[in-house]
Design a protein around this motif. Structure first.
Motif, PDB file in Angstrom:
ATOM      1  N   SER A  30      22.709  32.282  40.707  1.00 55.71           N
ATOM      2  CA  SER A  30      23.289  31.090  41.141  1.00 55.71           C
ATOM      3  C   SER A  30      23.773  29.612  40.081  1.00 55.71           C
ATOM      4  O   SER A  30      24.764  29.268  40.499  1.00 55.71           O
ATOM      5  N   PHE A  31      22.882  29.818  39.027  1.00 56.95           N
ATOM      6  CA  PHE A  31      23.282  29.046  37.959  1.00 56.95           C
ATOM      7  C   PHE A  31      24.514  29.630  37.226  1.00 56.95           C
ATOM      8  O   PHE A  31      25.509  28.834  36.986  1.00 56.95           O
ATOM      9  N   ALA A  32      25.164  30.956  37.339  1.00 56.26           N
ATOM     10  CA  ALA A  32      26.211  31.383  36.719  1.00 56.26           C
ATOM     11  C   ALA A  32      27.376  31.071  37.721  1.00 56.26           C
ATOM     12  O   ALA A  32      28.436  30.807  37.247  1.00 56.26           O
ATOM     13  N   ASP A  33      27.132  31.106  38.920  1.00 53.25           N
ATOM     14  CA  ASP A  33      28.282  30.547  39.910  1.00 53.25           C
ATOM     15  C   ASP A  33      28.449  29.210  39.728  1.00 53.25           C
ATOM     16  O   ASP A  33      29.741  28.801  39.986  1.00 53.25           O
ATOM     17  N   ASP A  34      27.315  28.271  39.637  1.00 52.65           N
ATOM     18  CA  ASP A  34      27.729  26.910  39.485  1.00 52.65           C
ATOM     19  C   ASP A  34      28.437  26.583  38.017  1.00 52.65           C
ATOM     20  O   ASP A  34      29.154  25.546  37.739  1.00 52.65           O
ATOM     21  N   ALA A  35      27.994  27.217  36.943  1.00 48.98           N
ATOM     22  CA  ALA A  35      28.395  26.805  35.650  1.00 48.98           C
ATOM     23  C   ALA A  35      29.394  27.356  35.234  1.00 48.98           C
ATOM     24  O   ALA A  35      30.366  26.893  34.152  1.00 48.98           O
ATOM     25  N   VAL A  36      29.852  28.753  35.499  1.00 47.18           N
ATOM     26  CA  VAL A  36      31.056  29.303  35.058  1.00 47.18           C
ATOM     27  C   VAL A  36      31.782  29.644  36.406  1.00 47.18           C
ATOM     28  O   VAL A  36      31.895  30.752  36.975  1.00 47.18           O
ATOM     29  N   HIS A  37      32.636  28.587  36.750  1.00 45.44           N
ATOM     30  CA  HIS A  37      33.321  28.462  38.009  1.00 45.44           C
ATOM     31  C   HIS A  37      34.475  29.385  38.044  1.00 45.44           C
ATOM     32  O   HIS A  37      35.566  29.796  38.634  1.00 45.44           O
ATOM     33  N   ALA A  38      35.034  29.631  36.423  1.00 46.48           N
ATOM     34  CA  ALA A  38      36.228  30.471  36.187  1.00 46.48           C
ATOM     35  C   ALA A  38      36.198  31.791  36.326  1.00 46.48           C
ATOM     36  O   ALA A  38      37.248  32.467  36.038  1.00 46.48           O
ATOM     37  N   ILE A  39      35.065  32.591  36.870  1.00 45.83           N
ATOM     38  CA  ILE A  39      35.006  33.714  36.921  1.00 45.83           C
ATOM     39  C   ILE A  39      35.693  34.159  38.205  1.00 45.83           C
ATOM     40  O   ILE A  39      35.425  33.542  39.350  1.00 45.83           O
ATOM     41  N   GLU A  40      36.604  35.061  38.146  1.00 46.98           N
ATOM     42  CA  GLU A  40      37.577  35.463  39.222  1.00 46.98           C
ATOM     43  C   GLU A  40      37.057  36.808  39.654  1.00 46.98           C
ATOM     44  O   GLU A  40      36.815  37.658  39.081  1.00 46.98           O
ATOM     45  N   ARG A  41      37.123  36.741  41.109  1.00 51.38           N
ATOM     46  CA  ARG A  41      36.793  38.003  41.792  1.00 51.38           C
ATOM     47  C   ARG A  41      38.120  38.846  42.068  1.00 51.38           C
ATOM     48  O   ARG A  41      38.930  38.371  42.636  1.00 51.38           O
ATOM     49  N   VAL A  42      38.447  39.972  41.651  1.00 54.76           N
ATOM     50  CA  VAL A  42      39.734  40.634  41.496  1.00 54.76           C
ATOM     51  C   VAL A  42      39.679  41.863  42.337  1.00 54.76           C
ATOM     52  O   VAL A  42      38.564  42.438  42.338  1.00 54.76           O
ATOM     53  N   GLU A  43      40.558  42.077  42.846  1.00 56.87           N
ATOM     54  CA  GLU A  43      40.702  43.489  43.931  1.00 56.87           C
ATOM     55  C   GLU A  43      42.142  44.157  43.530  1.00 56.87           C
ATOM     56  O   GLU A  43      43.253  43.421  43.330  1.00 56.87           O
ATOM     57  N   ILE A  44      42.065  45.371  43.103  1.00 58.19           N
ATOM     58  CA  ILE A  44      43.145  46.100  42.999  1.00 58.19           C
ATOM     59  C   ILE A  44      43.234  47.448  43.640  1.00 58.19           C
ATOM     60  O   ILE A  44      42.291  48.101  44.183  1.00 58.19           O
ATOM     61  N   ASP A  45      44.379  47.999  43.947  1.00 59.04           N
ATOM     62  CA  ASP A  45      44.612  49.252  44.483  1.00 59.04           C
ATOM     63  C   ASP A  45      44.132  50.395  43.739  1.00 59.04           C
ATOM     64  O   ASP A  45      44.374  50.299  42.426  1.00 59.04           O
ATOM     65  N   GLY A  46      43.413  51.316  44.103  1.00 61.32           N
ATOM     66  CA  GLY A  46      43.075  52.574  43.594  1.00 61.32           C
ATOM     67  C   GLY A  46      43.764  53.903  43.704  1.00 61.32           C
ATOM     68  O   GLY A  46      43.180  54.531  44.545  1.00 61.32           O
ATOM     69  N   PHE A  47      44.892  54.100  43.641  1.00 63.38           N
ATOM     70  CA  PHE A  47      45.744  55.309  43.901  1.00 63.38           C
ATOM     71  C   PHE A  47      45.685  55.546  45.352  1.00 63.38           C
ATOM     72  O   PHE A  47      45.630  56.635  45.915  1.00 63.38           O
ATOM     73  N   ASP A  48      45.908  54.309  46.168  1.00 61.02           N
ATOM     74  CA  ASP A  48      45.912  54.340  47.529  1.00 61.02           C
ATOM     75  C   ASP A  48      44.756  54.879  48.371  1.00 61.02           C
ATOM     76  O   ASP A  48      45.182  55.537  49.183  1.00 61.02           O
ATOM     77  N   GLN A  49      43.530  55.074  47.460  1.00 55.25           N
ATOM     78  CA  GLN A  49      42.519  55.638  48.223  1.00 55.25           C
ATOM     79  C   GLN A  49      41.609  54.658  48.517  1.00 55.25           C
ATOM     80  O   GLN A  49      40.339  54.936  48.936  1.00 55.25           O
ATOM     81  N   GLY A  50      41.719  53.355  48.326  1.00 53.95           N
ATOM     82  CA  GLY A  50      40.693  52.290  48.597  1.00 53.95           C
ATOM     83  C   GLY A  50      40.783  51.160  47.439  1.00 53.95           C
ATOM     84  O   GLY A  50      41.566  51.394  46.421  1.00 53.95           O
ATOM     85  N   ALA A  51      40.172  50.030  47.879  1.00 48.73           N
ATOM     86  CA  ALA A  51      40.317  49.094  46.938  1.00 48.73           C
ATOM     87  C   ALA A  51      39.096  48.993  45.913  1.00 48.73           C
ATOM     88  O   ALA A  51      38.167  49.280  46.135  1.00 48.73           O
TER      89      ALA A  51
END
Length: 279
Positions: A30-51
């Protein structure tokens, strides 16, 4: 730090200790979520077999781009735990972090883990805030073996905290012994040798011995001797263990600081470190 200490001291059958560790972990996340809002959740394609999902922490940089480190979690450690532990060590450095869990990827076999990691490497290279010439990888536990396979198959990696290919060499030696009933080398000789030049790691390598690794100190030092005889840049760090009434706990704070100082030295202009370090 409190979360890692609680987790290290708790045993699987100790419900009270495990509950305490969980509560500390939730508070720190919870502290990390509040203090480091710059963390980005990223999602990419993995050879068309899932994210594929990961978390990107941008560097506190001065300039258009910065080095980046792909951090591969062990199969038994959550990404939240890894983020909470690495944030204090990483925030003081001018580098970005990409935290991923290769072991729990939704991508189905027969795709190899190094191919999954190459997807993340492609992603970092495409980011304008990442210096594509200074991308490193850091693996813990099983993640250290995945990191080694990526380094052996892709020369874009500038530095690696991994097992140096040790798991593969130990497995090969065990297979020979199982099939022949004869040890691969005579007593007193160095049993670990670097892979052939065509399969040798081209970047600087750091092997970490301790509770978050799958290697023993003697094996790591023997493998390092072989790599250094071949002119390779290979270092080993052996953590201190702090005694307490029920046993010992690893000084992981010092280990994490050393790892990121070593990465600084290989990706930037930090001081040169000794090839073998006992913390």
């Amino acid at each position: 730090m409190a979360f890692e200490v609680a987790r290290s001291l708790s045993s699987p059958g100790d419900l009270a200790s495990a509950d305490f560790a969980d509560k500390v972990g939730l508070s720190l996340r919870s502290f990390a979520d509040d203090a480091v809002h710059a963390i980005e959740r990223v999602e990419i394609d993995g050879f068309d077999q899932g994210a594929l999902t990961g978390y990107f922490l941008p560097a506190l940089r001065h300039g258009p781009s910065a080095p980046a480190v792909i951090c591969v979690a062990d199969e038994d450690i959550t990404l939240a735990s890894m983020v909470s532990r690495l944030l204090p060590a990483a925030l003081r450095r001018n580098m970005s972090l990409l935290l991923i869990d290769a072991g729990n990827s939704p991508v189905r076999r027969p795709l190899k883990q190094e191919h999954i990691l190459q997807c993340w490497l492609d992603y970092l290279e495409a980011r304008p805030d990442v210096d594509a010439q200074r991308i490193a990888i850091y693996g813990e536990g099983a993640g250290a073996s995945h990191a080694s396979r990526l380094v052996l198959s892709d020369r874009r990696i500038a530095a690696a905290v991994c097992d140096g290919g040790l798991l593969r060499l130990v497995t090969q030696r065990a297979s020979v012994h199982w099939m022949t009933g004869v040890e691969q080398v005579a007593a007193g000789e160095v049993p670990m040798r670097p892979l052939p030049s065509s399969r040798r790691m081209a970047c600087p390598v750091l092997m970490v011995v301790g509770s978050r690794s799958m290697m023993r100190e003697q094996e790591a030092l023997e493998l390092q001797a072989g790599y250094r005889q071949a002119g390779a840049d290979c270092s080993v760090v052996v953590p201190n263990r702090i005694p307490y009434p029920l046993g010992e706990v690893e000084n992981f704070v010092t280990v994490d600081d050393f790892i990121f100082e070593w990465l600084d030295a290989k990706l930037g202009a930090a001081r040169r470190l000794d090839p073998v370090t006992y913390l």
